[in-house]
Design an enzyme around this catalytic site. Structure first.
Site, PDB file in Angstrom:
ATOM      1  CG  ASP A  34     -30.712 -10.871 -26.950  1.00  0.00           C
ATOM      2  OD1 ASP A  34     -29.542 -11.477 -26.523  1.00  0.00           O
ATOM      3  OD2 ASP A  34     -30.674 -10.031 -27.870  1.00  0.00           O
ATOM      4  CE  LYS A  59     -11.679  -0.406 -17.642  1.00  0.00           C
ATOM      5  NZ  LYS A  59     -11.295  -0.144 -18.831  1.00  0.00           N
ATOM      6  NE  ARG A 103      -9.944  -8.165 -18.249  1.00  0.00           N
ATOM      7  CZ  ARG A 103     -10.566  -9.097 -19.098  1.00  0.00           C
ATOM      8  NH1 ARG A 103     -10.167 -10.308 -19.149  1.00  0.00           N
ATOM      9  NH2 ARG A 103     -11.544  -8.385 -19.725  1.00  0.00           N
TER      10      ARG A 103
END
Length: 360
Positions: free
Chosen positions: A166, A72, A101
């Site tokens: 998985d 970020k 994003r």
């Protein structure tokens, strides 16, 4: 020099599927850079621990580098872009939409590095009604139908002992990445892999869910040859409270066992449809209760029957077969499971799992 020497992998995944995929690449010489948050892959904190590391983490992250980046922050993003520009493979395991994003979705990444093979691993895929539904392995097995036949004799599903969704995703993702790398040799262009645990698990049901696949009803374990309806594909209790299995339905095995037990008259029952073999199952259940598990191991030793004792993991790991095939390796004060893929004439030796941000 491993088969994948020279291949550079950026790995943003945690827990099981992605780390298994990238570790199998690292085992073959790929340079894998594990990008972690400041707290690291949660598997680092999963007990038990050995030689200062989680056994789980060590056995899914050996041979990798670790770098902590804050994706970020501008600095963290800049450093990841530097890695991406030199990378061959990019693996991420975030929920759909997160990478977009953050600015590292496939369209953006491939615009900077058209040769990159980008693999997204998620529970239900990047598209579809379930794409944003949160789930780990058991929930995926439940939604895919598999948990319905992971049941006991009373028909109640139980928590599965194996993280099949998985692991199926890890293997499927690895196969897809390697295919894409081979294709890149021809086209010069990378590709995108939308690897869903749900999608990866579905092909595993073809042998049991044929009726449902063709539009019919769902399988019931008690009526399936591979799920508990057949006498010679069945779990039996022994005199000491342990268990054994008959694990082969071929009639030669039936004839061998029933002759040895002096009941050849019951052989024909094994040819009846699954769910109609109750008389034979009852006879074998009563018979196996007359000896201990280990007594039966000795009894079966000279008989050609697909039989096995049910071992716990300690017993399984202590078998001479494990040592003979060098399936466990001690390294750096800890134990590791050797790769299932090893090539003739090549010696594999383990490497350590990285400490958090060891290469930052």
């Amino acid at each position: 020099m491993g088969k994948l020497s020279g291949i550079k992998v950026i790995d943003l995944s945690v827990f099981l599927p992605g780390p298994m995929l990238t570790m199998m690449m690292a085992d073959q010489g790929a340079e894998v850079i594990k990008i972690e948050t400041a707290t690291g892959d949660p598997a680092r904190e999963q007990a038990p621990f050995e030689a200062g590391q989680s056994v789980w983490f060590r056995n899914l992250n050996r041979g990798k580098k670790s770098m902590v980046l804050d994706l970020k922050s501008d600095d963290g993003k800049a450093r990841l872009w530097e890695l991406i520009e030199q990378a061959d493979v990019f693996v991420e395991g975030f929920r759909p939409g997160v990478m977009h994003r953050l600015g590292f979705d496939y369209a953006t990444v491939s615009a900077r590095n058209p040769r990159i093979v980008y693999c997204s691993i998620s529970a239900f895929g990047q598209t579809g009604d379930l794409s944003h539904h949160p789930a780990h392995d058991m929930a995926v097995q439940a939604m895919a139908g598999f948990l319905s036949v992971n049941d006991g004799t009373d028909g109640t599903p139980v928590v599965p002992g194996t993280p099949s969704a998985d692991m199926a995703a890890g293997l499927t993702g690895l196969s897809a990445v390697l295919m894409a790398l081979i294709g890149r040799e021809r086209t010069g262009k990378g590709d995108y892999v939308d690897c869903a645990m749900f999608d990866s698990l579905l092909p595993w049901c073809a042998h049991i869910a044929g009726a449902a696949l063709s539009g019919g009803g769902a399988p019931r374990s008690s009526e399936q040859r591979s799920l508990g309806g057949a006498a010679f594909y069945q779990v039996y209790r022994t005199a000491d409270g342990k268990h054994i299995v008959l694990g082969g339905r071929e009639m030669k095995f039936v004839a061998n066992l029933m002759t040895a037990l002096a009941r050849p008259d019951l052989i024909a029952i094994a040819e009846l449809p699954a769910g109609e073999q109750g008389e034979l199952i009852r006879f074998l259940s009563a018979t196996f209760l007359t000896k201990t598990r280990d007594d039966w191991v000795n009894w079966f030793a000279d008989k050609d029957v697909a039989f096995s004792p049910i071992l716990d993991f300690r017993e399984a790991f202590d078998q001479p077969h494990i040592a003979a095939r060098e399936l466990f390796i001690e390294h750096d004060g800890g134990h590791q499971i050797a790769p299932a893929i090893r090539f003739a004439g090549e010696n594999w030796s383990p490497t350590h799992a990285p400490e958090l941000n060891a290469d930052g």
